[in-house]
Design an enzyme around this catalytic site. Structure first.
Site, PDB file in Angstrom:
ATOM      1  N   ASN A   9       0.869  -1.179   0.000  1.00 21.33           N
ATOM      2  CA  ASN A   9       0.000   0.000   0.000  1.00 21.33           C
ATOM      3  C   ASN A   9       0.906   1.229   0.000  1.00 21.33           C
ATOM      4  O   ASN A   9       1.461   1.597   1.016  1.00 21.33           O
ATOM      5  CB  ASN A   9      -0.890  -0.028   1.256  1.00 21.33           C
ATOM      6  CG  ASN A   9      -1.749   1.220   1.389  1.00 21.33           C
ATOM      7  OD1 ASN A   9      -1.846   2.010   0.446  1.00 21.33           O
ATOM      8  ND2 ASN A   9      -2.366   1.407   2.542  1.00 21.33           N
ATOM      9  N   TRP A  10       1.031   1.826  -1.178  1.00 21.20           N
ATOM     10  CA  TRP A  10       1.968   2.950  -1.321  1.00 21.20           C
ATOM     11  C   TRP A  10       1.421   4.247  -0.719  1.00 21.20           C
ATOM     12  O   TRP A  10       2.130   5.231  -0.617  1.00 21.20           O
ATOM     13  CB  TRP A  10       2.299   3.183  -2.792  1.00 21.20           C
ATOM     14  CG  TRP A  10       3.186   2.139  -3.410  1.00 21.20           C
ATOM     15  CD1 TRP A  10       3.758   1.056  -2.778  1.00 21.20           C
ATOM     16  CD2 TRP A  10       3.610   2.084  -4.777  1.00 21.20           C
ATOM     17  NE1 TRP A  10       4.507   0.345  -3.670  1.00 21.20           N
ATOM     18  CE2 TRP A  10       4.440   0.941  -4.912  1.00 21.20           C
ATOM     19  CE3 TRP A  10       3.373   2.877  -5.903  1.00 21.20           C
ATOM     20  CZ2 TRP A  10       5.028   0.596  -6.129  1.00 21.20           C
ATOM     21  CZ3 TRP A  10       3.953   2.524  -7.109  1.00 21.20           C
ATOM     22  CH2 TRP A  10       4.777   1.400  -7.215  1.00 21.20           C
ATOM     23  N   LYS A  11       0.142   4.270  -0.411  1.00 23.08           N
ATOM     24  CA  LYS A  11      -0.513   5.487   0.104  1.00 23.08           C
ATOM     25  C   LYS A  11      -0.228   6.655  -0.863  1.00 23.08           C
ATOM     26  O   LYS A  11      -0.261   6.437  -2.065  1.00 23.08           O
ATOM     27  CB  LYS A  11      -0.050   5.754   1.526  1.00 23.08           C
ATOM     28  CG  LYS A  11      -0.244   4.503   2.402  1.00 23.08           C
ATOM     29  CD  LYS A  11      -0.002   4.727   3.851  1.00 23.08           C
ATOM     30  CE  LYS A  11      -0.247   3.411   4.601  1.00 23.08           C
ATOM     31  NZ  LYS A  11      -0.057   3.537   6.036  1.00 23.08           N
ATOM     32  N   HIS A  87      -9.574   1.559   4.734  1.00 19.71           N
ATOM     33  CA  HIS A  87      -8.305   1.760   5.449  1.00 19.71           C
ATOM     34  C   HIS A  87      -8.510   2.774   6.575  1.00 19.71           C
ATOM     35  O   HIS A  87      -9.256   3.740   6.416  1.00 19.71           O
ATOM     36  CB  HIS A  87      -7.232   2.249   4.468  1.00 19.71           C
ATOM     37  CG  HIS A  87      -5.873   2.209   5.087  1.00 19.71           C
ATOM     38  ND1 HIS A  87      -5.433   3.183   5.946  1.00 19.71           N
ATOM     39  CD2 HIS A  87      -4.885   1.292   5.003  1.00 19.71           C
ATOM     40  CE1 HIS A  87      -4.209   2.865   6.349  1.00 19.71           C
ATOM     41  NE2 HIS A  87      -3.852   1.721   5.790  1.00 19.71           N
ATOM     42  N   GLU A  89      -6.801   5.113   7.606  1.00 19.41           N
ATOM     43  CA  GLU A  89      -6.489   6.513   7.285  1.00 19.41           C
ATOM     44  C   GLU A  89      -7.669   7.185   6.588  1.00 19.41           C
ATOM     45  O   GLU A  89      -7.868   8.399   6.705  1.00 19.41           O
ATOM     46  CB  GLU A  89      -5.209   6.582   6.448  1.00 19.41           C
ATOM     47  CG  GLU A  89      -3.984   6.324   7.318  1.00 19.41           C
ATOM     48  CD  GLU A  89      -2.772   5.791   6.571  1.00 19.41           C
ATOM     49  OE1 GLU A  89      -2.755   5.784   5.331  1.00 19.41           O
ATOM     50  OE2 GLU A  89      -1.825   5.360   7.262  1.00 19.41           O
ATOM     51  N   GLU A 162      -5.693  -4.634  10.886  1.00 11.79           N
ATOM     52  CA  GLU A 162      -4.652  -3.636  11.138  1.00 11.79           C
ATOM     53  C   GLU A 162      -5.020  -2.828  12.375  1.00 11.79           C
ATOM     54  O   GLU A 162      -5.809  -1.878  12.278  1.00 11.79           O
ATOM     55  CB  GLU A 162      -4.556  -2.665   9.956  1.00 11.79           C
ATOM     56  CG  GLU A 162      -4.169  -3.294   8.652  1.00 11.79           C
ATOM     57  CD  GLU A 162      -3.576  -2.256   7.705  1.00 11.79           C
ATOM     58  OE1 GLU A 162      -2.407  -2.383   7.368  1.00 11.79           O
ATOM     59  OE2 GLU A 162      -4.283  -1.310   7.342  1.00 11.79           O
ATOM     60  N   GLY A 168       2.086   2.605  10.959  1.00  9.08           N
ATOM     61  CA  GLY A 168       3.070   3.675  10.805  1.00  9.08           C
ATOM     62  C   GLY A 168       3.720   4.132  12.105  1.00  9.08           C
ATOM     63  O   GLY A 168       4.342   5.185  12.160  1.00  9.08           O
ATOM     64  N   SER A 204       3.098  -1.526  10.701  1.00  7.28           N
ATOM     65  CA  SER A 204       4.543  -1.485  10.993  1.00  7.28           C
ATOM     66  C   SER A 204       5.270  -2.792  10.692  1.00  7.28           C
ATOM     67  O   SER A 204       6.148  -3.216  11.453  1.00  7.28           O
ATOM     68  CB  SER A 204       4.780  -1.064  12.454  1.00  7.28           C
ATOM     69  OG  SER A 204       4.288   0.239  12.662  1.00  7.28           O
ATOM     70  N   GLY A 225       2.754  -0.922   4.451  1.00  6.67           N
ATOM     71  CA  GLY A 225       2.761   0.486   4.054  1.00  6.67           C
ATOM     72  C   GLY A 225       4.190   0.964   3.847  1.00  6.67           C
ATOM     73  O   GLY A 225       4.805   0.703   2.815  1.00  6.67           O
ATOM     74  N   GLY A 226       4.718   1.633   4.851  1.00  9.42           N
ATOM     75  CA  GLY A 226       6.046   2.266   4.775  1.00  9.42           C
ATOM     76  C   GLY A 226       7.133   1.396   4.153  1.00  9.42           C
ATOM     77  O   GLY A 226       7.864   1.851   3.261  1.00  9.42           O
TER      78      GLY A 226
HETATM   79  P1  PGA Z   1       2.575   0.667   7.780  1.00  7.21           P
HETATM   80  O1  PGA Z   1       1.143   0.812   7.110  1.00  7.21           O
HETATM   81  O2  PGA Z   1       3.154  -0.639   7.284  1.00  7.21           O
HETATM   82  O3  PGA Z   1       3.353   1.862   7.317  1.00  7.21           O
HETATM   83  O4  PGA Z   1       2.362   0.652   9.251  1.00  7.21           O
HETATM   84  C1  PGA Z   1       0.305  -0.283   6.967  1.00  7.21           C
HETATM   85  C2  PGA Z   1      -0.991   0.158   6.345  1.00  7.21           C
HETATM   86  O5  PGA Z   1      -1.421   1.275   6.590  1.00  7.21           O
HETATM   87  O6  PGA Z   1      -1.614  -0.593   5.593  1.00  7.21           O
END
Ligand code: PGA
Length: 241
Positions: A9-11, A87, A89, A162, A168, A204, A225-226
């Site tokens: 997930n590149w956001k 998600h 976010e 999640e 994050g 994370s 994500g990250g």
């Molecule tokens: P993260 O994000 O790996 O940066 O914690 C995961 C996600 O939001 O899907």
């Protein structure tokens, strides 16, 4: 052993289309789903051969006056197969269970594979595992109302567990507790809908901790994500699957 699914997930990253292409080429492996920002979908779709294209969101109508939204037909026309819905976010920006439900129903009805994200905040988790399970169960009930029919293929719906406090932040749920919740989600969906889902863990994830989640029988993959933006890191995660 069935290969586990790794979702990138590149956001709202990376900055340019050329960076997106470079990144996509670097992780073009089987059982990898890449979810770039919409604006890079087509370019990424053209360069990947083994990985599959995903999207970070979708709208619940086919076409029309919905400024800024993206339809399943548009996503499909550039080769998108998976869509992340709900998600945290997006939930934090006001996306309600009702909206998530409309998106999930629409995407599933039109043949896209849905990765539905659920997870509790830290105040809920502090009250214990039972509270976290209850929270997740109620999200699933509201988000999936009317979305699962007998026609739905088992591979069409994936749940990503999640915990919000782990996204994050560098904090993780323990693999043991994450697999307990993953197992709980599976049982719940069998009980409520007679439907078997795959459950991913996210929050994370990095190359050091990925393996400890992937060994669990109840965790079918990871939503990353990250670390999915760091070529070396992400490839190590893919290898551990
Ligand atoms: P993260 O994000 O790996 O940066 O914690 C995961 C996600 O939001 O899907």
């Amino acid at each position: 052993m069935v290969k586990k699914l790794i979702i990138a997930n590149w956001k709202m990253n990376p900055r340019t289309v050329s960076e997106a292409i470079r990144l996509a080429k670097s992780c073009d492996k089987n059982e990898v789903v890449i979810a770039p920002p919409f604006v890079f979908s087509e370019a990424v779709g053209k360069v990947i051969k083994k990985a599959v294209l995903g999207a970070q969101d979708i709208f619940w109508e086919d076409k029309g006056p919905y400024t800024g939204e993206v339809s399943y037909r548009q996503l499909e026309s550039v080769g998108t197969k998976y869509v992340i819905i709900g998600h945290s976010e997006r939930r934090a920006m006001g996306e309600t269970d009702e909206i998530i439900n409309k998106k999930a129903k629409f995407a599933l009805a039109h043949g896209l594979r849905v990765i539905l994200c659920v997870g509790e905040k830290s105040d809920v988790r502090r009250r214990g595992m039972a509270a976290a399970k209850k929270f997740v169960a109620s999200q699933l009930e509201r988000d999936l109302q009317g979305a699962i029919s007998s026609k739905l293929k088992v591979s069409s719906l994936i749940i990503a567990y999640e915990p919000i406090w782990a996204i994050g932040t560098g904090k993780n749920e323990t693999p043991k507790n994450a697999s307990k919740i993953a197992g709980f989600i599976k049982e719940l969906l069998v009980k409520s809908y007679k439907f078997k889902v795959r459950v991913l863990y996210g929050g994370s994830i990095n190359s050091e901790n990925a393996g400890s989640f992937l060994v669990s029988r109840d965790i079918d993959g990871l939503l990353v994500g990250g670390a999915s933006l760091k070529t070396g890191e992400f490839n190590k995660i893919i290898k551990s699957a």
